[in-house]
Structure formats: C-alpha cells, structure tokens
Design a protein around this motif. Structure first.
Motif, PDB file in Angstrom:
ATOM      1  N   CYS A   1       3.452  18.545  -0.502  1.00 15.07           N
ATOM      2  CA  CYS A   1       3.906  20.331  -0.588  1.00 15.07           C
ATOM      3  C   CYS A   1       2.789  20.492   0.396  1.00 15.07           C
ATOM      4  N   GLU A   2       1.172  20.167  -0.022  1.00 13.02           N
ATOM      5  CA  GLU A   2       0.190  20.285   0.836  1.00 13.02           C
ATOM      6  C   GLU A   2       0.447  20.313   2.411  1.00 13.02           C
ATOM      7  N   ARG A   3       0.957  18.833   2.551  1.00 14.49           N
ATOM      8  CA  ARG A   3       1.269  18.575   4.497  1.00 14.49           C
ATOM      9  C   ARG A   3       2.315  19.804   4.759  1.00 14.49           C
ATOM     10  N   GLY A   4       3.438  20.174   4.043  1.00 12.00           N
ATOM     11  CA  GLY A   4       4.442  21.011   4.468  1.00 12.00           C
ATOM     12  C   GLY A   4       3.930  22.425   4.939  1.00 12.00           C
ATOM     13  N   TRP A   5       3.501  23.035   3.709  1.00 11.35           N
ATOM     14  CA  TRP A   5       2.840  23.896   4.043  1.00 11.35           C
ATOM     15  C   TRP A   5       0.956  24.362   4.931  1.00 11.35           C
ATOM     16  N   PHE A   6       0.393  23.556   4.167  1.00  8.73           N
ATOM     17  CA  PHE A   6      -0.797  24.111   5.426  1.00  8.73           C
ATOM     18  C   PHE A   6      -0.603  22.896   6.250  1.00  8.73           C
ATOM     19  N   ARG A   7       0.138  21.959   6.716  1.00 12.39           N
ATOM     20  CA  ARG A   7       0.007  21.213   8.482  1.00 12.39           C
ATOM     21  C   ARG A   7       1.757  22.411   8.915  1.00 12.39           C
ATOM     22  N   LYS A   8       3.032  21.883   8.216  1.00 14.28           N
ATOM     23  CA  LYS A   8       3.626  22.376   8.865  1.00 14.28           C
ATOM     24  C   LYS A   8       4.300  23.322   9.538  1.00 14.28           C
TER      25      LYS A   8
ATOM     26  N   ALA B 265      -6.391  13.257   0.995  1.00 13.98           N
ATOM     27  CA  ALA B 265      -6.574  12.934   2.392  1.00 13.98           C
ATOM     28  C   ALA B 265      -5.668  14.315   2.852  1.00 13.98           C
ATOM     29  N   GLU B 266      -4.090  14.699   2.234  1.00 20.22           N
ATOM     30  CA  GLU B 266      -3.304  16.170   2.578  1.00 20.22           C
ATOM     31  C   GLU B 266      -4.585  17.850   1.853  1.00 20.22           C
ATOM     32  N   ILE B 267      -5.107  17.407   0.876  1.00 17.53           N
ATOM     33  CA  ILE B 267      -6.165  18.241   0.505  1.00 17.53           C
ATOM     34  C   ILE B 267      -7.353  18.216   1.312  1.00 17.53           C
ATOM     35  N   GLU B 268      -8.018  17.783   2.068  1.00 15.10           N
ATOM     36  CA  GLU B 268      -8.734  18.244   2.892  1.00 15.10           C
ATOM     37  C   GLU B 268      -8.459  19.074   4.206  1.00 15.10           C
TER      38      GLU B 268
END
Length: 170
Positions: free
Chosen positions: A63-70, A108-111
C-alpha cells in the motif's frame, strides 16, 4: 525492540496531524508484531482467512509503495509480493518468509513515502494515476486513505495477536 507510539498534538496543523496519525498507526502495527517468532507472524490465526501479521505488514508495504510511489510520484517500481497470477501474494507465506525481510521492506517503503510526500502540498494532485480507475488524488486524500487502511488492518492485527498469544491492547 520496543515500539513507541505517540498521538499528534491536539492543536497541530492539518499536515502535522495527518502525518502524525499515519505514523501512529504505522507504529501500532509494529507494536502488534513485537515479540513474536517468524512462525507466529506467519500464522493465519482465523481459518479460513489467510490474514497473518506478517501478511498484513507485507500488504501495507504494498500500500505504501502503491500510493506514495506509483500514484503520488508516478514512480512504478512494480509490486513487491503480488503478481497478476497471485493478486494476494503478500498473504501467501512460506517458511522462507522472514520478519526481518518483511519489516525491512515495509520500513524502506515508509521512508520513500515520507520523502515523496515531502515534495507535495496537501492540495497537490498526484503525478500518477490509480492503476484501476485512472484517477488522480491529492495528498490529503492519500494520507486520509492510508490512515483508514492502517486503522482497519490494525483492528485485524489486534484480533490476530490475541488469538496467537492472548496479548490485547489498544
């Protein structure tokens, strides 16, 4: 490791409040996982559900990766644990899956999420789009959604933890 949780100040500005509540819920999930073995963290405690504490951590890393990266930054690094063939892959654990890896990946995804969010105002629209709907979202919506996502799954984590070893808490 002892996770420290703190609620944001009752008089904080909006961004500080949103970031504070998101961090509080991130910390809550870490706290729910403390002191357990890898085997316990992989245990789906309520059949037939596949929900486990490690699976929830891996899901929230996604979720972190999808919302904050993608979505927010338009930086599609691909999924961590799921695939088109296994859309719930984050919950399909084997004995090879470890807390050390899941926790490190999640942190790492949170950072990355924090760094990416720092470049946006609350009203700024995302650079990327949602993979299914094609919609763009402002950062305020993403923060609010992530707080909801963590809060809901922390309820699951509370029940799973109680089932595993009887530990309860807010």
């Amino acid at each position: 490791m002892t996770t420290q949780r703190s609620e944001p100040a009752t008089n904080a500005d909006e961004r500080t409040m949103l970031e504070g509540w998101l961090d509080y819920h991130r910390q809550t999930l870490a706290w729910k996982c403390e002191g357990l073995t890898d085997a316990q963290l992989r245990t789906a405690a309520v059949e037939p559900s596949e929900l486990s504490l490690m699976g929830l951590v891996r899901h929230l890393a996604e979720c972190e990766r999808g919302w904050f990266r993608k979505v927010l930054a338009d930086d599609d690094q691909g999924p961590l644990y799921y695939s088109d063939e296994d859309p719930d892959g984050e919950f399909h654990l084997t004995e090879a899956d470890t807390w050390e890896e899941a926790y490190a990946t999640w942190q790492a995804e949170i950072e990355v999420a924090r760094r990416n969010a720092a470049g946006f105002g609350l009203d700024d629209m995302s650079a990327g789009k949602h993979r299914r709907t094609g919609e763009r979202f402002n950062l305020r919506w993403i923060y609010t959604h992530m707080i909801e996502e963590y809060a809901r799954h922390n309820g699951h984590a509370d029940l799973i933890r109680e089932r595993l070893d009887g530990t309860t808490g807010d």
